[in-house]
Scaffold this active site. Structure first.
Site, short mmCIF file in Angstrom:
data_model
loop_
_atom_site.label_atom_id
_atom_site.label_comp_id
_atom_site.label_asym_id
_atom_site.label_seq_id
_atom_site.Cartn_x
_atom_site.Cartn_y
_atom_site.Cartn_z
CB SER A 83 50.20 76.52 50.34
OG SER A 83 50.15 76.21 51.72
CG ASN A 88 42.22 73.97 43.13
OD1 ASN A 88 42.32 74.51 44.23
ND2 ASN A 88 41.70 72.75 42.98
CE LYS A 123 50.18 73.94 46.80
NZ LYS A 123 49.16 74.10 45.76
CE1 TYR A 136 50.31 71.22 49.20
CE2 TYR A 136 50.97 72.76 50.92
CZ TYR A 136 50.03 72.30 50.01
OH TYR A 136 48.82 72.95 49.91
CB SER A 162 36.60 66.45 41.18
OG SER A 162 37.95 66.29 41.55
NE ARG A 163 38.94 64.44 45.56
CZ ARG A 163 40.03 64.55 46.31
NH1 ARG A 163 39.95 64.91 47.58
NH2 ARG A 163 41.21 64.32 45.79
CB ALA A 184 59.98 72.66 47.40
CG ASN A 242 48.07 63.04 35.82
OD1 ASN A 242 48.43 64.10 36.36
ND2 ASN A 242 48.65 61.90 36.06
P1 NAP Z 1 41.63 68.19 47.87
O1 NAP Z 1 40.33 68.33 48.58
O2 NAP Z 1 42.53 67.06 48.21
O3 NAP Z 1 41.36 68.20 46.28
C1 NAP Z 1 42.42 68.11 45.39
C2 NAP Z 1 41.92 68.26 43.97
O4 NAP Z 1 43.05 68.19 43.08
C3 NAP Z 1 40.97 67.16 43.56
O5 NAP Z 1 39.93 67.71 42.79
C4 NAP Z 1 41.84 66.22 42.71
O6 NAP Z 1 41.12 65.58 41.70
C5 NAP Z 1 42.78 67.24 42.07
N1 NAP Z 1 44.00 66.62 41.57
C6 NAP Z 1 44.99 66.01 42.28
N2 NAP Z 1 45.95 65.57 41.45
C7 NAP Z 1 45.58 65.91 40.19
C8 NAP Z 1 46.15 65.73 38.90
N3 NAP Z 1 47.33 65.11 38.74
N4 NAP Z 1 45.48 66.20 37.81
C9 NAP Z 1 44.29 66.83 37.96
N5 NAP Z 1 43.69 67.02 39.16
C10 NAP Z 1 44.33 66.57 40.26
O7 NAP Z 1 42.53 69.50 48.08
P2 NAP Z 1 42.11 70.98 48.50
O8 NAP Z 1 42.29 71.12 49.96
O9 NAP Z 1 40.83 71.38 47.88
O10 NAP Z 1 43.30 71.79 47.81
C11 NAP Z 1 43.17 72.45 46.56
C12 NAP Z 1 44.42 73.28 46.32
O11 NAP Z 1 44.58 74.23 47.38
C13 NAP Z 1 45.70 72.45 46.30
O12 NAP Z 1 46.60 72.99 45.35
C14 NAP Z 1 46.24 72.64 47.68
O13 NAP Z 1 47.63 72.44 47.74
C15 NAP Z 1 45.85 74.07 47.96
N6 NAP Z 1 45.81 74.42 49.38
C16 NAP Z 1 44.95 73.79 50.23
C17 NAP Z 1 44.93 74.14 51.57
C18 NAP Z 1 44.01 73.50 52.58
O14 NAP Z 1 44.14 73.81 53.76
N7 NAP Z 1 43.07 72.66 52.18
C19 NAP Z 1 45.81 75.13 52.04
C20 NAP Z 1 46.67 75.75 51.15
C21 NAP Z 1 46.65 75.38 49.82
P3 NAP Z 1 40.78 63.97 41.77
O15 NAP Z 1 40.09 63.73 43.05
O16 NAP Z 1 39.93 63.78 40.57
O17 NAP Z 1 42.10 63.29 41.69
#
Ligand code: NAP
Length: 246
Positions: free
Chosen positions: A141, A89, A158, A154, A13-14, A156, A62
């Protein structure tokens, strides 16, 4: 191209998941855009996919709930007959230094980031084995590769994803299923927008390329790993981080 492939993107979604969903759909896949709370945003992603001539639907689940994750995969298999690509993701952060970290914050991050990926992988495996084909890609990550002060929970989760990826890759290799992880560095999404300017500047100093990455950088890597061209790659962790981990 991913023509006629069925893809499930958790947390589509995001942020990064949204971009992965749009990218896989643009390459021809039908994308199940999973979300937990952001129904309107997930519908927006599907609207964008359809406006571009692609196919997809939003499905709430979820992923940290074992039975609900089973339900998600059952729904997809029943409706579409197969699952070609699973992208784990969905992820959250609950950052604090170890001495201030609550048990609840530790458990919540492990439940979504690590157990959520286990749940979805566990429930998609039978179908992929039956198909003798599949692609499982988990978003780890740089924090899971290098560790990061303030992110014991986090990091741990990842690092756990990397172990999960390598073990399942070994189990599934002979079944035609590849299992890989992508380890992003700092990517410009809501997850990093909440960081203070001071933290962001300090982060940039650690990045050889001196800038944050874009969601597209991760989505392109995932699309490659999902493609036929990546068929001989399994059990790998691909860093997409401007050179942070080398
Ligand atoms: P984000 O913008 O906060 O989006 C997180 C997404 O995960 C949202 O779509 C949210 O959906 C969903 N989500 C959270 N809990 C959930 C659950 N229990 N069941 C189903 N969906 C769930 O995060 P992002 O930055 O795009 O990160 C995406 C992935 O990349 C994550 O695994 C994050 O750890 C990893 N990552 C991100 C970065 C970074 O710099 N941004 C770096 C390294 C790794 P809802 O809004 O519907 O809850």
């Amino acid at each position: 191209m991913l023509t006629d492939k069925i893809a499930v993107v958790t947390g589509g979604s995001r942020g990064i998941g949204r971009e992965i969903a749009l990218t896989l759909a643009a390459k021809g896949a039908t994308v199940i855009v999973n979300y937990n709370g952001s129904a309107a945003k997930a519908e927006e992603v599907v609207g964008e996919i359809q406006a571009a001539g692609g196919k997809g639907e939003a499905v709430q689940c979820n992923v940290s709930d074992y039975e609900k994750a089973a339900g998600l995969m059952e729904y997809v298999v029943e409706k579409y007959g197969r699952v070609d690509i699973l992208v784990n993701n969905a992820g959250i952060t609950r950052d604090s230094l170890l001495m201030k970290m609550s048990e609840e914050d530790f458990d919540a991050v492990i439940a979504t980031n690590l157990k959520g990926a286990f749940n979805c992988t566990r429930h998609v495996a039978r179908q992929m084995i039956k198909q003798r084909a599949g692609r499982i890609i988990s978003i780890s990550s740089v924090s899971g590769v290098l560790g990061n002060a303030g992110q014991a929970n986090y990091s741990a989760s990842k690092a756990g994803l990397i172990g999960l990826t390598k073990s399942v890759a070994r189990e599934m290799a002979s079944r035609g299923i590849t299992v890989n992880a992508v380890a992003p560095g700092f990517i410009d999404t809501e997850m990093t927008q909440v960081l203070s300017d001071k933290v962001k500047e300090a982060a940039k100093e650690q990045i050889p390329m001196k800038r944050f990455g874009a969601t597209k950088d991760i989505a392109n890597t995932v699309a490659f790993l999902a493609s036929d061209e990546a068929g001989y790659i399994t059990g790998q962790v691909i860093s997409v981080d401007g050179g942070m981990a080398m």
